[in-house]
Design an enzyme around this catalytic site. Sequence first.
Site, PDB file in Angstrom:
ATOM      1  CG  HIS A   1       6.351  -0.687   5.094  1.00 44.79           C
ATOM      2  ND1 HIS A   1       6.187  -0.099   3.859  1.00 44.79           N
ATOM      3  CD2 HIS A   1       5.281  -1.492   5.279  1.00 44.79           C
ATOM      4  CE1 HIS A   1       5.050  -0.529   3.321  1.00 44.79           C
ATOM      5  NE2 HIS A   1       4.487  -1.375   4.153  1.00 44.79           N
TER       6      HIS A   1
ATOM      7  CD  GLU B   1      -2.790  -0.963   2.544  1.00 42.87           C
ATOM      8  OE1 GLU B   1      -2.707   0.025   3.311  1.00 42.87           O
ATOM      9  OE2 GLU B   1      -3.423  -1.989   2.819  1.00 42.87           O
TER      10      GLU B   1
HETATM   11  P1  AMP Z   1       1.709  -2.383   3.184  1.00 41.80           P
HETATM   12  O1  AMP Z   1       0.399  -2.927   2.696  1.00 41.80           O
HETATM   13  O2  AMP Z   1       2.726  -3.468   3.427  1.00 41.80           O
HETATM   14  O3  AMP Z   1       2.219  -1.276   2.311  1.00 41.80           O
HETATM   15  O4  AMP Z   1       1.429  -1.811   4.621  1.00 41.80           O
HETATM   16  C1  AMP Z   1       1.175  -0.469   4.893  1.00 41.80           C
HETATM   17  C2  AMP Z   1       0.869  -0.367   6.361  1.00 41.80           C
HETATM   18  O5  AMP Z   1       0.972   0.992   6.738  1.00 41.80           O
HETATM   19  C3  AMP Z   1      -0.530  -0.845   6.762  1.00 41.80           C
HETATM   20  O6  AMP Z   1      -0.421  -1.886   7.725  1.00 41.80           O
HETATM   21  C4  AMP Z   1      -1.180   0.412   7.335  1.00 41.80           C
HETATM   22  O7  AMP Z   1      -2.026   0.141   8.435  1.00 41.80           O
HETATM   23  C5  AMP Z   1       0.035   1.228   7.754  1.00 41.80           C
HETATM   24  N1  AMP Z   1      -0.152   2.683   7.819  1.00 41.80           N
HETATM   25  C6  AMP Z   1      -0.721   3.482   6.885  1.00 41.80           C
HETATM   26  N2  AMP Z   1      -0.700   4.761   7.276  1.00 41.80           N
HETATM   27  C7  AMP Z   1      -0.077   4.780   8.487  1.00 41.80           C
HETATM   28  C8  AMP Z   1       0.262   5.805   9.411  1.00 41.80           C
HETATM   29  N3  AMP Z   1      -0.032   7.099   9.191  1.00 41.80           N
HETATM   30  N4  AMP Z   1       0.886   5.449  10.566  1.00 41.80           N
HETATM   31  C9  AMP Z   1       1.181   4.165  10.808  1.00 41.80           C
HETATM   32  N5  AMP Z   1       0.896   3.147   9.979  1.00 41.80           N
HETATM   33  C10 AMP Z   1       0.266   3.446   8.831  1.00 41.80           C
END
Ligand code: AMP
Length: 124
Positions: A109, A104
Amino acid sequence: MAYSYDDQNIFARILRGEIPNKTVLETAHTLAFHDINPSAPVHVLVIPKGPYVSFDHFAAAASDAEIVDFHRAAAQVCAQMGVSLEAGEGFRAITNAGAHGVQEVPHYHLHILGGRPMGRMVSR
Ligand code: AMP
């Protein structure tokens, strides 16, 4: 295809201090903070401060210092959150990349998930 980093992604904005985060650990090259929508009792995201899109981008292009700092920080997060094999019952570390990985946020990360048995790694 070349890696193309979007500096308006939400983690870039966190790194610039434009939006808040719940920091777990900060080092010279790495930031770790709680996931805003946790999937487990422990759900921490570990990110490099540099502009890397994905695991493969980071592993190929980051400096030795960044790579060492990132992994040492991730290990410290596991210990600090009580999920390391020394401190607890273990964890899952996963990273998603691109469309097939269902990524996402296009800033590399590592998810550290734990605090309960995490089940099978992927659905069949
Ligand atoms: P991915 O699908 O591996 O890119 O994971 C993105 C992650 O970022 C998801 O688990 C979201 O819940 C997390 N996320 C998105 N926005 C934020 C934010 N502002 N602070 C902390 N985590 C976030």
